[in-house]
Design a protein around this motif. Structure first.
Motif, PDB file in Angstrom:
ATOM      1  N   ASN A 174       0.867  -1.176   0.000  1.00  0.00           N
ATOM      2  CA  ASN A 174       0.000   0.000   0.000  1.00  0.00           C
ATOM      3  C   ASN A 174       0.907   1.229   0.000  1.00  0.00           C
ATOM      4  N   SER A 175       0.362   2.405   0.279  1.00  0.00           N
ATOM      5  CA  SER A 175       1.163   3.626   0.163  1.00  0.00           C
ATOM      6  C   SER A 175       2.281   3.719   1.205  1.00  0.00           C
ATOM      7  N   GLN A 176       2.193   2.944   2.289  1.00  0.00           N
ATOM      8  CA  GLN A 176       3.201   3.032   3.341  1.00  0.00           C
ATOM      9  C   GLN A 176       4.000   1.745   3.547  1.00  0.00           C
ATOM     10  N   ILE A 177       3.604   0.654   2.912  1.00  0.00           N
ATOM     11  CA  ILE A 177       4.247  -0.637   3.157  1.00  0.00           C
ATOM     12  C   ILE A 177       4.748  -1.233   1.842  1.00  0.00           C
ATOM     13  N   ARG A 178       5.976  -1.751   1.885  1.00  0.00           N
ATOM     14  CA  ARG A 178       6.572  -2.425   0.724  1.00  0.00           C
ATOM     15  C   ARG A 178       7.135  -3.774   1.134  1.00  0.00           C
ATOM     16  N   LEU A 179       7.034  -4.724   0.210  1.00  0.00           N
ATOM     17  CA  LEU A 179       7.764  -5.970   0.332  1.00  0.00           C
ATOM     18  C   LEU A 179       9.041  -5.774  -0.466  1.00  0.00           C
ATOM     19  N   GLN A 180      10.166  -5.894   0.185  1.00  0.00           N
ATOM     20  CA  GLN A 180      11.452  -5.665  -0.477  1.00  0.00           C
ATOM     21  C   GLN A 180      12.197  -6.986  -0.572  1.00  0.00           C
ATOM     22  N   LEU A 181      12.572  -7.353  -1.779  1.00  0.00           N
ATOM     23  CA  LEU A 181      13.328  -8.578  -2.041  1.00  0.00           C
ATOM     24  C   LEU A 181      14.661  -8.188  -2.659  1.00  0.00           C
ATOM     25  N   HIS A 182      15.739  -8.740  -2.170  1.00  0.00           N
ATOM     26  CA  HIS A 182      17.015  -8.499  -2.829  1.00  0.00           C
ATOM     27  C   HIS A 182      17.953  -9.673  -2.623  1.00  0.00           C
ATOM     28  N   GLY A 183      18.841  -9.835  -3.584  1.00  0.00           N
ATOM     29  CA  GLY A 183      19.775 -10.940  -3.543  1.00  0.00           C
ATOM     30  C   GLY A 183      21.038 -10.596  -4.291  1.00  0.00           C
ATOM     31  N   GLU A 184      22.003 -11.494  -4.196  1.00  0.00           N
ATOM     32  CA  GLU A 184      23.303 -11.223  -4.769  1.00  0.00           C
ATOM     33  C   GLU A 184      23.890 -12.514  -5.336  1.00  0.00           C
ATOM     34  N   LEU A 185      24.496 -12.401  -6.494  1.00  0.00           N
ATOM     35  CA  LEU A 185      25.181 -13.515  -7.146  1.00  0.00           C
ATOM     36  C   LEU A 185      26.676 -13.231  -7.120  1.00  0.00           C
TER      37      LEU A 185
END
Length: 167
Positions: free
Chosen positions: A25-36
């Motif tokens: 929503n306007s205040q909440i994010r699902l953040q995904l990150h990774g590294e190879l």
């Protein structure tokens, strides 16, 4: 998706980093990150986090899970608060902290810092700069960052450094 190439004194190999921020929503994010890790030819870590932004207070908090090949699965909590030093927010004082825990909540790894950011838009034609100077509280070490458009250099007084190029 944000992608970057990263190199540091810790790993001595080039890494490809990717991050995706999915709005809930306007205040909440699902953040995904990774590294190879290009040296090992395998993923070096992956993180999934829910971040909540309090825009009117210039504050964010997040909780999530972090997996890497060394420490395996860890839980993560983080927070950040910005204070404008001047009214246009080109200079800010930031306080940030994070702590990750093992699966049994026994071993913990806290980090915390206080820093000043100075954003200089249009430093030269088509060139923006950010200068950051801070102090990491738990390691007791000053650090700095210079960011110019897509390039970022981070260093501290213990001799550690890394460089990042945003694709």
């Amino acid at each position: 998706m944000e992608t970057s190439l990263r190199y540091s004194t810790n790993s001595r190999s080039l890494k490809i980093h990717a991050k995706e921020k999915l709005p809930v929503n306007s205040q909440i994010r699902l953040q995904l990150h990774g590294e190879l890790d290009t040296g090992a030819g395998a993923p070096s870590y992956f993180c999934a986090m829910i971040r909540h932004f309090f825009h009117e207070a210039s504050t964010s908090v997040g909780v999530g899970l972090h997996y890497n090949k060394r420490d395996k699965l860890r839980c993560l909590v983080r927070g950040k608060k910005k204070f404008p030093v001047i009214t246009d927010e080109l200079v800010t004082f930031n306080i940030k902290g994070r702590c990750d825990f093992d699966q049994d909540f026994v071993q913990r790894n806290p980090k915390g810092a206080a820093e000043f950011d100075w954003n200089i838009w249009k430093f030269q034609k088509d060139q923006d700069l950010r200068l950051r100077v801070g102090y990491e509280m738990f390691e007791k070490v000053p650090y700095m960052q210079i960011r110019e458009n897509n390039w970022t250099l981070n260093t501290n007084l213990k001799g550690k450094w890394n460089v990042r190029f945003d694709l």
